[in-house]
Design a protein around this motif. Structure first.
Motif, short mmCIF file in Angstrom:
data_model
loop_
_atom_site.label_atom_id
_atom_site.label_comp_id
_atom_site.label_asym_id
_atom_site.label_seq_id
_atom_site.Cartn_x
_atom_site.Cartn_y
_atom_site.Cartn_z
N ARG A 256 0.80 -1.05 -0.14
CA ARG A 256 -0.09 0.07 -0.08
C ARG A 256 0.82 1.39 -0.01
N GLN A 257 2.06 1.26 0.48
CA GLN A 257 2.87 2.24 0.41
C GLN A 257 3.41 2.81 -0.89
N PHE A 258 3.06 1.67 -1.88
CA PHE A 258 3.30 2.31 -3.26
C PHE A 258 2.36 2.90 -4.04
N ARG A 259 1.17 3.27 -3.22
CA ARG A 259 0.17 3.87 -3.77
C ARG A 259 0.42 5.36 -3.99
N GLY A 260 0.16 5.80 -5.24
CA GLY A 260 0.57 7.44 -5.40
C GLY A 260 2.01 7.33 -5.94
N LEU A 261 2.82 6.27 -5.96
CA LEU A 261 4.18 6.43 -6.38
C LEU A 261 4.37 5.89 -7.68
N PRO A 262 5.29 6.67 -8.51
CA PRO A 262 5.49 6.10 -9.73
C PRO A 262 5.67 4.73 -9.99
N SER A 263 5.55 3.85 -11.03
CA SER A 263 5.91 2.53 -11.20
C SER A 263 7.54 2.49 -12.00
N VAL A 264 8.38 2.48 -11.10
CA VAL A 264 9.69 2.49 -11.42
C VAL A 264 10.64 1.39 -10.94
N THR A 265 11.61 0.86 -12.02
CA THR A 265 12.36 -0.34 -11.41
C THR A 265 13.54 0.25 -10.56
N LYS A 266 14.08 -0.69 -9.97
CA LYS A 266 15.39 -0.48 -9.22
C LYS A 266 16.35 0.69 -9.57
N ASP A 267 16.49 0.37 -10.99
CA ASP A 267 17.59 1.21 -11.97
C ASP A 267 17.02 2.47 -12.63
N GLY A 268 15.62 2.83 -12.18
CA GLY A 268 15.06 4.00 -12.61
C GLY A 268 14.35 3.99 -14.02
N HIS A 269 14.02 2.83 -14.34
CA HIS A 269 13.25 2.82 -15.64
C HIS A 269 11.56 2.83 -15.25
N ALA A 289 -7.06 2.41 -5.94
CA ALA A 289 -6.10 1.20 -5.83
C ALA A 289 -4.69 1.52 -6.18
N GLY A 290 -4.54 2.61 -6.67
CA GLY A 290 -3.20 2.85 -7.25
C GLY A 290 -2.91 2.97 -8.73
N ALA A 291 -3.81 2.69 -9.55
CA ALA A 291 -3.61 2.54 -10.94
C ALA A 291 -3.44 4.09 -11.31
N GLU A 292 -2.57 4.07 -12.43
CA GLU A 292 -2.28 5.39 -12.99
C GLU A 292 -2.82 5.82 -14.38
N GLY A 293 -3.92 5.05 -14.68
CA GLY A 293 -4.92 5.07 -15.55
C GLY A 293 -5.69 3.81 -15.93
N VAL A 294 -6.52 4.09 -16.85
CA VAL A 294 -6.92 2.82 -17.36
C VAL A 294 -6.70 2.34 -18.84
N ALA A 530 -7.61 -4.00 -10.84
CA ALA A 530 -7.02 -2.81 -9.83
C ALA A 530 -6.26 -3.41 -8.81
N SER A 531 -6.71 -4.82 -7.95
CA SER A 531 -6.10 -5.36 -7.07
C SER A 531 -4.47 -5.71 -7.14
N ALA A 532 -4.37 -6.03 -8.38
CA ALA A 532 -2.94 -6.35 -8.75
C ALA A 532 -1.97 -5.49 -8.94
N VAL A 533 -2.54 -4.09 -9.08
CA VAL A 533 -1.49 -3.08 -9.20
C VAL A 533 -0.45 -2.84 -8.14
N LEU A 534 -0.58 -2.65 -7.17
CA LEU A 534 0.22 -2.41 -5.97
C LEU A 534 1.24 -3.41 -5.85
N PRO A 535 0.71 -4.71 -5.67
CA PRO A 535 1.78 -5.85 -5.78
C PRO A 535 2.71 -5.70 -7.07
N ALA A 536 2.19 -5.49 -8.10
CA ALA A 536 3.04 -5.39 -9.31
C ALA A 536 3.90 -4.13 -9.18
N ARG A 537 3.69 -3.26 -8.69
CA ARG A 537 4.65 -1.86 -8.34
C ARG A 537 5.68 -2.31 -7.38
#
Length: 577
Positions: A256-269, A289-294, A530-537
């Motif tokens: 849940r802490q990833f809600r509102g954050l950009p989807s970025v890899t460890k090396d910044g991609h 749920a944290g989605a950046e769009g539809v 929507a429920s898969a967004v934060l685990p994926a991020r």
């Protein structure tokens, strides 16, 4: 006391047991008079029609709430209502043996389930549950019996114990009232287990002997990950599971802490994690749920469960309601009408087809009914003034279809100009890549479209020549087949060469084991439930893009989905927090 079963849906459920006793209708044989046989057949046919309507509604709500894979369960049930070996056989019993409809139905059900349950194939044995589910629904229509399981909903969430739960019953469980469930029959591939996993309800199935061991209201712990049930556990066991629950909750809290954050890899991609939605109200939930769009708005829901076509104004209001929660910048990809195949409208008669999945559906239907198509296009264009709307055409197979669709869009714009109605003149337009012909021609399409979105559900079906509704061919519907991955790779390369972005809106986009492969192949947008967004991020944040590229290159050299999945899971297991 500890009971063992099959781990069907992961997680831990703790609470009072609720024992469900099946209330089977008492079906007796009644001989039908010769002059009453056709009336009895009509009574049965009316029950079938009512059950079909209910299942259409249940399929629609399940598709919007859980996704296509789960909704397909009820598409299977709808097909059963047209099955000559089931419905046709029961009708023959009424006519030839002058049985009452209830008895003819139960006799047919018993004969078919006996055959299925005698088979060696576990998956086919478990399909007997679908026959019983559909038969039970028909029987309730014939007898006037009410729906539902009679849960009392008092106090704490309960753990259900039942001989079996049908897919229909499972789909309608309220996770706030049901902590988990245990059944005597079933397996990991049973439809109820699939539903439980989608709804995040812990479940253990195939548990014999629970009737003698569990009392109503007794405190139990269900470990859906290990397949065990602790009945009236001791203090140490209870404390251990409470700690495990806290750890699992902490993991979810971390996500849940990833809600509102950009989807970025460890090396910044940077990539984009979007949601698939089915109704306007899903948009706000996806945003929360944290989605950046539809990445996929399935507009066919506007056309279902009604008696006539939705008007332009009605569609405009629905699209605007989906766009506004995301603001002016976040993308909302609206797919034009995808009716046909497994989705039919009672007020829009279509000719019967030998294979509707290869027939007049999606863009083929829209180009055949152009006024219907332009009405929708005008509504989408008008909604475009409220946000970053993109239009996506489904099931495009040829450049000619794409160009005809674009021509209809131009006509829709002209019609709005003539009416002095505000609309967005600069929407991005793209196509779904779900037909192998389009994938193989991706370099030519990429020169003309603004984007691609890969629909893996159909792409797998058409690539592997395996009807995804045919349960015997379920082993061929894995998106990690090398042939499918190679098509995906070639599509992304073709788009990247033209500077175009590629998304994925099929079920594959939300699967953790697919994430490192798709990241490595260069996918730009992942659209999922929507429920898969934060685990994926959260998972994405632990990955290194360069490592994912090297891994994807190696994965494409493997020969089976099992090998690829095992390699992907090993890759994920080595990631550092």
């Amino acid at each position: 006391m500890m009971l063992k079963g099959i781990a069907a849906a992961p997680g831990i459920a703790m609470g009072p047991a609720k024992l469900l006793t099946a209330q089977a209708a008492d079906v007796k044989l009644t001989e039908v008079a010769a002059d009453g046989v056709e009336a009895e057949v009509r009574r049965f046919e009316e029950a079938v029609a009512q059950a079909s309507l209910e299942l259409e509604q249940l399929r629609t709500s399940t598709l919007a709430k859980l996704g296509e894979a789960e909704a397909e369960i009820f598409e299977t049930h709808l097909f059963l209502l047209q099955d000559e070996e089931f419905i046709g056989a029961a009708t023959l019993k009424i006519r030839d043996e002058r049985m009452n409809a209830e008895y003819a139905l139960k006799q047919t059900e018993s004969q078919i389930t006996a055959v299925l349950e005698s088979l060696d194939d576990e998956y086919l044995r478990e399909r007997a549950a679908d026959i019983r589910d559909v038969s039970g629904r028909l029987l309730r229509k014939l007898t006037g019996q009410a729906e539902g399981m009679g849960l009392d909903g008092t106090g704490a969430a309960q753990v259900l114990f039942a001989y079996d739960l049908t897919p229909s019953e499972t789909a309608q469980l309220d996770p706030a009232a049901v902590a988990g469930f245990v059944t005597e029959i079933g397996g990991r591939t049973s439809h109820s287990a699939i539903m439980a996993r989608s709804m995040d309800i812990p479940a253990v199935v195939g548990v014999s002997g629970w009737q003698a061991a569990v009392r109503d209201g007794q405190f139990v712990i269900v470990d859906g990950s290990e397949g065990v049930i602790h009945v009236d556990p001791d203090a140490d066991t209870k404390a251990r599971y409470e700690r495990l629950s806290v750890e699992m909750a902490a993991k979810k809290q971390l996500e849940r802490q990833f809600r509102g954050l950009p989807s970025v890899t460890k090396d910044g991609h940077r990539v984009e994690l979007a949601a698939n939605i089915g109704t306007p109200k899903d948009a706000a939930a996806a945003k929360a749920a944290g989605a950046e769009g539809v990445g996929l708005y399935r507009t066919e829901f506007l056309y279902m469960d009604r008696d006539d076509l939705p008007s332009e104004d009605e569609q405009y209001e629905a699209y605007r309601a989906a766009v506004e929660p995301f603001g002016a910048e976040a993308p909302v990809v609206i797919r034009t009408l995808d009716i046909g195949g497994d989705k039919k409208l009672p007020y829009l008669p279509l000719p019967e087809e030998e294979n509707p999945f290869l027939g007049v559906r999606a863009i083929r239907l829209c180009l055949d009914r152009r006024e219907l198509f332009r009405t929708q296009l005008r509504a989408i264009l008008r909604a475009g003034v409220h946000g970053n709307v993109k239009i996506m055409f489904p099931m495009i197979a040829t450049l000619a279809e794409w160009r005809q669709a674009k021509a209809e869009l131009a006509l829709a714009m002209q019609e709005l100009h003539e009416r002095n109605v505000p609309f967005s003149e600069h929407l991005e337009t793209g196509i779904m890549i779900e037909v192998p012909a389009a994938a193989l021609m991706a370099d030519q399409f990429a020169a003309e479209v603004d984007f691609f979105s890969i629909g893996t559900n159909d792409l797998v079906q058409y690539t592997m020549a395996a009807d995804r509704m045919n349960e015997k061919l379920s082993y061929l519907t894995d998106p990690l087949y090398p042939a499918v991955l190679r098509l995906i790779s070639s599509v992304i390369r073709a788009a990247s060469a033209q500077g175009k972005w590629v998304g994925m809106c099929g079920e594959m986009a939300g699967q953790p084991e697919a994430l490192p492969i798709l990241l490595g192949l260069g996918l730009h947008e992942f659209s999922m439930s929507a429920s898969a967004v934060l685990p994926a991020r959260a998972l994405l944040s632990r990955m290194d893009r360069a490592a994912a590229v090297a891994f994807a290159d190696e994965a494409l050299k493997l020969g089976s989905p099992d090998e690829i999945r095992a390699a992907a899971l090993q890759f994920i297991s080595k990631l550092q927090d």
